[in-house]
Enzyme design. Structure first.
Site, PDB file in Angstrom:
ATOM      1  N   ARG A  54      25.642   3.657 -10.466  1.00 64.89           N
ATOM      2  CA  ARG A  54      27.052   3.293 -10.619  1.00 64.89           C
ATOM      3  C   ARG A  54      27.341   2.469 -11.876  1.00 64.89           C
ATOM      4  O   ARG A  54      28.360   2.637 -12.509  1.00 64.89           O
ATOM      5  CB  ARG A  54      27.536   2.545  -9.383  1.00 64.89           C
ATOM      6  CG  ARG A  54      28.128   3.525  -8.385  1.00 64.89           C
ATOM      7  CD  ARG A  54      28.734   2.824  -7.236  1.00 64.89           C
ATOM      8  NE  ARG A  54      27.693   2.164  -6.465  1.00 64.89           N
ATOM      9  CZ  ARG A  54      27.925   1.449  -5.368  1.00 64.89           C
ATOM     10  NH1 ARG A  54      29.149   1.292  -4.943  1.00 64.89           N
ATOM     11  NH2 ARG A  54      26.955   0.896  -4.688  1.00 64.89           N
ATOM     12  N   LYS A 164      11.797   8.933   2.171  1.00 63.13           N
ATOM     13  CA  LYS A 164      11.927   8.442   3.540  1.00 63.13           C
ATOM     14  C   LYS A 164      12.816   7.194   3.571  1.00 63.13           C
ATOM     15  O   LYS A 164      12.915   6.547   2.533  1.00 63.13           O
ATOM     16  CB  LYS A 164      10.551   8.173   4.158  1.00 63.13           C
ATOM     17  CG  LYS A 164       9.885   6.889   3.626  1.00 63.13           C
ATOM     18  CD  LYS A 164       8.705   6.510   4.432  1.00 63.13           C
ATOM     19  CE  LYS A 164       8.949   5.371   5.352  1.00 63.13           C
ATOM     20  NZ  LYS A 164       8.769   4.015   4.862  1.00 63.13           N
ATOM     21  N   HIS A 194       4.934   9.319   0.531  1.00 61.78           N
ATOM     22  CA  HIS A 194       4.022   9.072  -0.590  1.00 61.78           C
ATOM     23  C   HIS A 194       2.553   9.100  -0.161  1.00 61.78           C
ATOM     24  O   HIS A 194       1.674   9.322  -0.976  1.00 61.78           O
ATOM     25  CB  HIS A 194       4.375   7.769  -1.328  1.00 61.78           C
ATOM     26  CG  HIS A 194       3.968   6.522  -0.607  1.00 61.78           C
ATOM     27  ND1 HIS A 194       4.694   5.989   0.418  1.00 61.78           N
ATOM     28  CD2 HIS A 194       2.901   5.703  -0.762  1.00 61.78           C
ATOM     29  CE1 HIS A 194       4.094   4.886   0.859  1.00 61.78           C
ATOM     30  NE2 HIS A 194       3.007   4.692   0.157  1.00 61.78           N
ATOM     31  N   LYS A 198      -1.499  10.660  -2.020  1.00 67.45           N
ATOM     32  CA  LYS A 198      -2.710   9.876  -2.282  1.00 67.45           C
ATOM     33  C   LYS A 198      -3.905  10.827  -2.358  1.00 67.45           C
ATOM     34  O   LYS A 198      -4.039  11.723  -1.523  1.00 67.45           O
ATOM     35  CB  LYS A 198      -2.943   8.845  -1.157  1.00 67.45           C
ATOM     36  CG  LYS A 198      -1.905   7.707  -1.143  1.00 67.45           C
ATOM     37  CD  LYS A 198      -2.223   6.710  -0.045  1.00 67.45           C
ATOM     38  CE  LYS A 198      -1.078   5.732   0.196  1.00 67.45           C
ATOM     39  NZ  LYS A 198      -1.039   4.577  -0.677  1.00 67.45           N
ATOM     40  N   GLU A 232      -1.846  -3.938   7.024  1.00 64.75           N
ATOM     41  CA  GLU A 232      -1.363  -4.538   5.782  1.00 64.75           C
ATOM     42  C   GLU A 232      -1.452  -6.053   5.871  1.00 64.75           C
ATOM     43  O   GLU A 232      -1.237  -6.623   6.954  1.00 64.75           O
ATOM     44  CB  GLU A 232       0.097  -4.144   5.547  1.00 64.75           C
ATOM     45  CG  GLU A 232       0.294  -2.650   5.385  1.00 64.75           C
ATOM     46  CD  GLU A 232       1.726  -2.332   4.975  1.00 64.75           C
ATOM     47  OE1 GLU A 232       1.968  -2.205   3.771  1.00 64.75           O
ATOM     48  OE2 GLU A 232       2.587  -2.234   5.859  1.00 64.75           O
ATOM     49  N   ASP A 251       8.884   2.594  10.415  1.00 65.26           N
ATOM     50  CA  ASP A 251       8.460   2.375   9.037  1.00 65.26           C
ATOM     51  C   ASP A 251       7.121   3.045   8.702  1.00 65.26           C
ATOM     52  O   ASP A 251       6.924   3.532   7.601  1.00 65.26           O
ATOM     53  CB  ASP A 251       8.352   0.856   8.790  1.00 65.26           C
ATOM     54  CG  ASP A 251       8.170   0.518   7.319  1.00 65.26           C
ATOM     55  OD1 ASP A 251       8.928   1.058   6.497  1.00 65.26           O
ATOM     56  OD2 ASP A 251       7.271  -0.284   6.996  1.00 65.26           O
ATOM     57  N   HIS A 256       3.812   8.069   7.841  1.00 65.61           N
ATOM     58  CA  HIS A 256       2.445   8.017   7.317  1.00 65.61           C
ATOM     59  C   HIS A 256       1.372   8.249   8.397  1.00 65.61           C
ATOM     60  O   HIS A 256       0.458   9.040   8.210  1.00 65.61           O
ATOM     61  CB  HIS A 256       2.184   6.673   6.645  1.00 65.61           C
ATOM     62  CG  HIS A 256       3.262   6.242   5.689  1.00 65.61           C
ATOM     63  ND1 HIS A 256       3.924   7.124   4.863  1.00 65.61           N
ATOM     64  CD2 HIS A 256       3.798   5.022   5.421  1.00 65.61           C
ATOM     65  CE1 HIS A 256       4.817   6.465   4.136  1.00 65.61           C
ATOM     66  NE2 HIS A 256       4.756   5.192   4.448  1.00 65.61           N
TER      67      HIS A 256
HETATM   68  C1  BG6 Z   1       6.171   2.248   3.047  1.00 65.55           C
HETATM   69  C2  BG6 Z   1       6.675   1.240   4.032  1.00 65.55           C
HETATM   70  O1  BG6 Z   1       6.574   3.531   3.407  1.00 65.55           O
HETATM   71  O2  BG6 Z   1       4.757   2.207   3.019  1.00 65.55           O
HETATM   72  C3  BG6 Z   1       6.172  -0.142   3.693  1.00 65.55           C
HETATM   73  O3  BG6 Z   1       8.090   1.245   4.025  1.00 65.55           O
HETATM   74  C4  BG6 Z   1       4.667  -0.135   3.582  1.00 65.55           C
HETATM   75  O4  BG6 Z   1       6.576  -1.085   4.662  1.00 65.55           O
HETATM   76  C5  BG6 Z   1       4.226   0.964   2.632  1.00 65.55           C
HETATM   77  O5  BG6 Z   1       4.256  -1.399   3.099  1.00 65.55           O
HETATM   78  C6  BG6 Z   1       2.724   1.089   2.625  1.00 65.55           C
HETATM   79  O6  BG6 Z   1       2.351   1.934   1.590  1.00 65.55           O
HETATM   80  P1  BG6 Z   1       0.940   1.791   0.907  1.00 65.55           P
HETATM   81  O7  BG6 Z   1       0.878   2.926  -0.052  1.00 65.55           O
HETATM   82  O8  BG6 Z   1       0.897   0.455   0.255  1.00 65.55           O
HETATM   83  O9  BG6 Z   1      -0.049   1.890   2.028  1.00 65.55           O
END
Ligand code: BG6
Length: 506
Positions: A54, A164, A194, A198, A232, A251, A256
């Site tokens: 924007r 996502k 994503h 990997k 994490e 999330d 994932h």
């Molecule tokens: C994202 C989540 O999709 O993946 C995050 O929204 C998370 O909360 C992240 O931290 C983890 O990705 P990676 O590649 O660091 O394992």
């Protein structure tokens, strides 16, 4: 279907239009990935990159912002000013506001000029790096301005990349898919997870189907259970508001973790190509035993972090984080037990766990094999043998290991567990490419193998729906507290131990 990429193929030029060019994803991920691809000469010659958002901004201003972003986030940073200039030369900024249809018409005009200048032949990637609540309105404007390219002539294509989350539950995912399909054909849609970009995740299928020794034992006869962990150490950072509405199940699990499960459990596809691979992944989800609300206690543990310490540093509890309600019942940890009703996996539980603010950052898939039927070595001091465990380490310390029993040298017959280990860094040296580099190249090439199909998204939501519907429990109900920096709630240990199994230590 494009042939597997060997890095040498010449690609036709195209335009990449990033919607949300002033946002976090562009800054942290996309621009660095594109710059890194330029350094590796992996983008098509004559490609033009156009950022749009924007704010009003000149091309030069945008380039400066992007240079700073690359300096901060790229692998290696923009060390060579010549390389940066080469990259920035083909980088533009065009403002557009989805609340003003005329501004999308102007965007279309300016884009057409650039496209003629670069002779991109009408080939376009539209990347939606925008907040999810804007997907619908932006897609509508794209279509209304005639930018969706649904009925393109041969050799000219438009692809749309969507990040996502794809909805927040089954109903909203269906609605989003409906809006997407009003503008685009499913074949034009590239939904990103994503994790699929990997290297270590891509390697799961190569490991399974490129070796003859593992596949024959990859089933209920030999496997006792499968454990998938995405732990994490980070908390929710500055995403309190988003996370409050999401929680770890939306999330991490809906995308994932279920992707990792599908790659681990799927049957061999008839070809390594987009639809055969995606068909098999969807079949896995289709075979997951539906979770009955009555069985929730049997299949899930939810937790929320409390104040503690991570890597020696004090960490606030989730409820103290900015943007989080003091009485929040959002889960930051979950452990889930899924059963796959298939010939291959009947009776083999899949335990999935993920959480924020845990003791260690580790994503891995562990295949726990059954123990030998008989303890032959009576003289040794152990009363049972350890089972063999094959661990695919997705990140960090990327690699694969297999534990097995050996006899240590000496007069006694004893058994010790040892480990065969493959380590990416030791084997291949160079750092692994960022997932976004892989996914951007695949999208430009038109290879959707690593992208998510509509049916998968909807199946994934329908599996988790029973968990989401009852998800907002009170702390004293079914939400277990755990100190930041721990391995998660003790309830999660009890949950797996009552099945006679245990989590791998974090
Ligand atoms: C994202 C989540 O999709 O993946 C995050 O929204 C998370 O909360 C992240 O931290 C983890 O990705 P990676 O590649 O660091 O394992």
């Amino acid at each position: 279907m494009p042939a597997p990429y060997d890095g040498t193929e010449k690609q036709e030029p195209c335009a990449l239009v990033i919607f949300g060019a002033t946002g976090d994803l562009t800054k942290r991920k996309l621009i660095s990935a594109l710059y890194s691809l330029t350094l590796q000469r992996r983008l098509p010659e004559g490609m033009v990159i156009v950022g749009t958002a924007r704010s009003e901004m000149s091309h030069e201003e945008f380039r400066r912002k992007m240079r700073d972003a690359v300096g901060e986030f790229a692998r290696g940073g923009p060390s060579d000013p010549k390389e940066w200039d080469r990259f920035a030369r083909d980088l533009y900024y065009l403002p557009a506001n989805h609340r003003e249809p005329e501004s999308y018409l102007r965007l279309k005009d300016s884009l057409s000029h650039l496209e003629s200048k670069y002779a991109t032949g009408g080939r376009r990637v539209l990347y939606l790096a925008i907040p999810p609540d804007q997907y619908g309105p932006v897609i509508q404007q794209i279509a209304a301005a005639g930018l969706a390219g649904r009925h393109a002539r041969a050799g000219c294509w438009t692809r749309v990349v969507i990040e996502k989350p794809f909805g927040t539950d089954l109903e909203t995912a269906r609605e989003l898919n409906r809006q997407v399909h009003e503008a685009f054909d499913e074949s034009q849609v590239y939904r990103i997870d994503h994790y699929l970009g990997k290297e270590t995740v891509q390697n799961i299928l190569v490991f399974r189907f490129g070796n003859a020794v593992f596949e024959p034992i990859w089933n209920r006869r030999y496997v006792d259970y499968v454990e998938i962990t995405a732990a994490e150490t980070v908390g929710i950072e500055s995403r309190g508001e988003y996370y409050e509405r999401a929680g770890v199940i939306r999330d991490m699990f809906q995308n994932h973790l279920l992707q990792l499960l599908c790659l681990t459990a799927m049957e061999p596809p008839v070809a390594f190509a987009a639809d055969p691979v995606r068909d098999e992944k969807a079949k896995v989800l289709g075979a997951i035993r539906p979770i009955s609300p009555a069985d929730l206690d049997e299949v899930v543990v939810r937790g929320q972090y409390e104040a503690g310490a991570v890597a020696g540093k004090k960490a606030a509890g989730y409820r103290e984080e900015p943007g989080v309600a003091p009485g929040s019942a959002t889960e930051t940890y979950a452990a889930l037990k899924l059963s796959i009703d298939s010939w291959r996996w009947e009776g083999v539980p899949f335990y999935l766990r993920s959480g924020k603010r845990l003791a260690k950052r580790v994503t891995e898939i562990a295949i726990h094999f059954k123990r030998p039927p008989l303890l032959l070595f009576k003289s040794c001091s152990v009363d049972k043998l350890n089972s063999n465990v094959l661990v695919m380490r997705i990140q960090p310390d990327e690699g694969i290991s297999l534990t097995f029993e050996v006899k240590p040298p000496g007069p006694e017959i004893c058994v010790n567990s040892l480990c065969l280990d493959f380590d990416y860094e030791a084997a291949f040296g160079a750092a692994l490419p960022d997932a976004y580099e892989t996914l951007l190249v695949d999208c430009i090439r038109g290879d959707s193998t690593l992208f998510i199909r509509q049916d998968w998204v909807e199946l994934a939501w329908s599996i988790l729906t029973p968990l989401l519907q009852t998800g907002r429990a009170t702390r004293n109900g079914d939400l277990a507290g755990y100190p930041a920096g721990s391995s998660g709630p003790k309830e999660a240990d009890e949950f797996i131990e009552k099945d006679g199994r245990e989590w791998r230590r974090l």
